[in-house]
Design an enzyme around this catalytic site. Structure first.
Site, short mmCIF file in Angstrom:
data_model
loop_
_atom_site.label_atom_id
_atom_site.label_comp_id
_atom_site.label_asym_id
_atom_site.label_seq_id
_atom_site.Cartn_x
_atom_site.Cartn_y
_atom_site.Cartn_z
N ALA A 149 -3.30 -0.70 -3.48
CA ALA A 149 -2.48 -1.86 -3.86
C ALA A 149 -1.64 -1.53 -5.08
O ALA A 149 -0.55 -2.07 -5.24
CB ALA A 149 -3.38 -3.06 -4.14
N TYR A 150 -2.16 -0.65 -5.93
CA TYR A 150 -1.40 -0.24 -7.11
C TYR A 150 -0.08 0.39 -6.72
O TYR A 150 1.00 -0.02 -7.17
CB TYR A 150 -2.24 0.73 -7.95
CG TYR A 150 -1.46 1.39 -9.07
CD1 TYR A 150 -0.85 0.62 -10.06
CD2 TYR A 150 -1.32 2.78 -9.13
CE1 TYR A 150 -0.13 1.22 -11.08
CE2 TYR A 150 -0.61 3.37 -10.15
CZ TYR A 150 -0.01 2.60 -11.12
OH TYR A 150 0.70 3.19 -12.13
N ALA A 151 -0.12 1.42 -5.86
CA ALA A 151 1.10 2.11 -5.46
C ALA A 151 2.05 1.18 -4.72
O ALA A 151 3.27 1.21 -4.94
CB ALA A 151 0.76 3.32 -4.59
N THR A 179 2.34 -2.11 -4.95
CA THR A 179 2.97 -3.12 -5.81
C THR A 179 3.93 -2.48 -6.81
O THR A 179 4.92 -3.11 -7.20
CB THR A 179 1.91 -3.94 -6.58
OG1 THR A 179 1.03 -3.07 -7.31
CG2 THR A 179 1.09 -4.79 -5.62
N LYS A 180 3.70 -1.23 -7.19
CA LYS A 180 4.66 -0.56 -8.06
C LYS A 180 5.96 -0.27 -7.30
O LYS A 180 7.05 -0.34 -7.87
CB LYS A 180 4.07 0.73 -8.63
CG LYS A 180 2.94 0.51 -9.63
CD LYS A 180 3.37 -0.32 -10.83
CE LYS A 180 4.11 0.51 -11.84
NZ LYS A 180 4.42 -0.26 -13.08
#
Length: 218
Positions: free
Chosen positions: A138-140, A142-143
């Site tokens: 989810a980090y990648a 959303t970035k």
């Protein structure tokens, strides 16, 4: 120049703030908790308390600023829920972009991640022409969405995509590896000759500071 830095008390943001102050720029730091800002306040930073998810606390935060450096985010994988990543990284970016546009800033510098290229890209050299194709965390994802917000904003912008960041003040990578090694649970994968990219936080901070002020950065 007059520069607003979000995430200025964090691992990367702290280095950005110190570099810019050292060069004589006026630095305004957006911080959720003023109690964490004493060291940079002592160096001359202007502190404004606010939360990227509370619109009322941000009104006017970018007023009279030349540049915004957006370093605030939930970083790394597995540290929050998908909703929390989205709110902090995408909604938070949209909020500060809106304030930057309202204030008429001339440049927006966004701290992203090489993770937006996807896991396959980590096995080879990449260029800025590499398509954005986040996978997995989810980090990648959303970035990558946050980058789209910046790119579609109409603001003159610079997006930086560092890889795994470590160095002075690291509270994640080095402590985690050290804990595993002390416990005898650190596993060496392969023959130890694999290529891996590491970004020194000092270099990332310097790059972001240069992107904020250099006339040829955008």
């Amino acid at each position: 120049m007059r520069i607003l830095v979000t995430g200025g008390t964090g691992f990367i943001g702290n280095h950005i703030v110190r570099r810019l102050l050292g060069e004589g720029h006026h630095v305004r730091v957006l911080a959720r908790n003023g109690a964490t800002t004493q060291s940079i306040k002592a160096l001359g930073a202007e502190i404004v308390e606010g939360n990227l998810l509370q619109l009322g606390s941000l009104r006017g935060v970018a007023t009279q600023m030349d540049t915004v450096v957006h370093a605030a985010a939930i970083v790394g994988s597995g540290r929050a829920t998908g909703t929390e990543y989205y709110e902090a990284n995408v909604v938070g970016t949209q909020t500060i972009v809106n304030e930057a546009k309202r204030a008429g800033v001339s440049r927006f510098v966004h701290l992203s991640t090489v993770g937006v290229y996807g896991l396959g890209a980590l096995k080879r050299d990449v260029t800025e022409d590499q398509p954005v194709k986040p996978a997995g965390s989810a980090y990648a994802k959303t970035k990558a969405q946050a980058e789209a917000v910046v790119l579609e904003s109409g603001l003159s912008n610079v997006i930086l995509r560092p890889f795994w960041i470590t160095g002075g003040g690291d509270r994640f990578l080095i402590p985690q590896v050290a804990t595993l090694m002390r416990a005898g649970r650190f596993t060496l994968m392969g023959n130890g000759q694999q290529l891996w990219s590491i970004s020194a936080v000092e270099n990332v901070g310097d790059a972001a500071a240069l992107a904020a002020v250099h006339p040829n950065a955008p």
